[in-house]
Design an enzyme around this catalytic site. Structure first.
Site, short mmCIF file in Angstrom:
data_model
loop_
_atom_site.label_atom_id
_atom_site.label_comp_id
_atom_site.label_asym_id
_atom_site.label_seq_id
_atom_site.Cartn_x
_atom_site.Cartn_y
_atom_site.Cartn_z
N ASP A 165 -6.45 0.79 0.75
CA ASP A 165 -6.55 1.07 2.18
C ASP A 165 -7.93 0.60 2.66
OD1 ASP A 165 -8.33 2.96 1.26
OD2 ASP A 165 -7.37 4.65 2.29
N LYS A 218 0.83 -1.20 0.00
CA LYS A 218 0.00 0.00 0.00
C LYS A 218 0.87 1.25 0.00
CE LYS A 218 -1.75 2.10 3.53
NZ LYS A 218 -2.47 2.50 4.75
#
Length: 303
Positions: free
Chosen positions: A192, A174
């Site tokens: 996320d 991420k």
């Protein structure tokens, strides 16, 4: 380095026929104040019980186009001036808000402007600077480790490759995709909690694992859309499609959402749930892009 973009989303790499007129109701923007569709007929149009993959892909790409109209100013909500600042800010953003990170990093970067400076920091002094972001001891350890790695292995520069970034302490896919997409212009999908929640509500996938979610969504959209798609989805998740009480009645893509009705459907009540610029409040950045229509966030301690 600024990464914000304006305008409509780019054209798909592979042409997809438009949905039939009776398959999807036209979406409306929240700014119009128009009522969200309701009733059995609208529900049937939004959520066909047996949606084919082709129909899902069409609907997903329509959602992306609609979000591009609603959020032409979508951007990373962390303040940064270079790849190192974005990398550090993204690591700090774990388990806290971007606002709290943005309020904390000015003092941090004033004290440690380069990887070399940060690698030489006294841990206890750094802990005090980043304490407002929470988990400050673990984050200090990660920042010291990644800064030392940048200094010793990459000549003090943030690498522009995923394989190199994920080897740094505290950096996962991420974080790596955030840095690649917004500091280097390398397409990446940022999965996320907001992104994962929305793509499951929209029935693009039922996967829970972020890596699997990333792979599924990457198969729906061309690479050119990945970074901006991430911004739009995350913007929508923060402003309208909240975890506990989504503002369904004020949602601009309600006609395209198979989960419409999970939240507040009354338009007036739903509009009161809107956050940040959608609700007339400051955003998360102290230094937002020039095209951001909302108010800058206040500095730490300013109320």
């Amino acid at each position: 380095m600024s990464s914000s973009k304006s305008g409509k989303s780019g054209k798909s790499a592979e042409p997809v026929p438009a949905p039939a007129a009776d398959a999807v109701a036209p979406a409306r923007t929240a700014a119009t104040g128009a009522k969200a569709p309701s009733g059995p007929r609208a529900a049937a149009a939004r959520a066909p019980k047996a949606e084919s993959r082709l129909a899902m892909v069409r609907r997903a790409r329509r959602i992306n186009r609609e979000l591009a109209e609603v959020y032409p100013y979508a951007h990373p909500e962390l303040d940064f001036r270079n790849p190192f600042e974005l990398l550090v800010a993204t690591v700090l953003s774990a388990q806290t808000t971007d606002l709290r990170v943005n309020q904390t990093t000015p003092a941090l970067f004033a004290a440690y402007p380069t990887p070399e400076d940060m690698a030489a920091a006294v841990p206890e002094e750094m802990e005090e600077l980043i304490r407002p972001t929470g988990f400050f001891r673990a984050k200090t350890k990660s920042l010291l480790g990644l800064s030392a790695a940048l200094r010793d292995e990459f000549g003090g520069e943030v690498p522009g490759r995923l394989d190199d970034l994920v080897k740094l302490p505290g950096v996962g896919r991420k974080t790596a995709n955030v840095v690649l997409g917004n500091a280097f212009g390398v397409p990446g999908i940022t999965v996320d909690t907001h992104f994962g929640r929305l793509v499951r509500r929209w029935k693009w996938t039922d996967e829970e694992d972020p890596v699997k979610v990333e792979a599924v969504v990457a198969g729906i959209f061309p690479k050119s859309e990945w970074t901006m798609l991430s911004h739009r989805v995350i913007f929508h998740g923060r402003r309208v499609c909240h975890a506990r009480k989504p503002a369904c009645g004020a949602c601009p893509i309600a006609p395209l959402c198979p989960s419409y009705g999970e939240g507040e459907t009354d338009p007036e009540k739903a509009r009161k749930l809107l956050k940040y610029e959608m609700g007339g409040h400051p955003g998360q950045r102290l230094s937002p892009p020039a095209d951001y229509p909302g108010k800058p966030a206040p500095p730490l301690g300013a109320g």
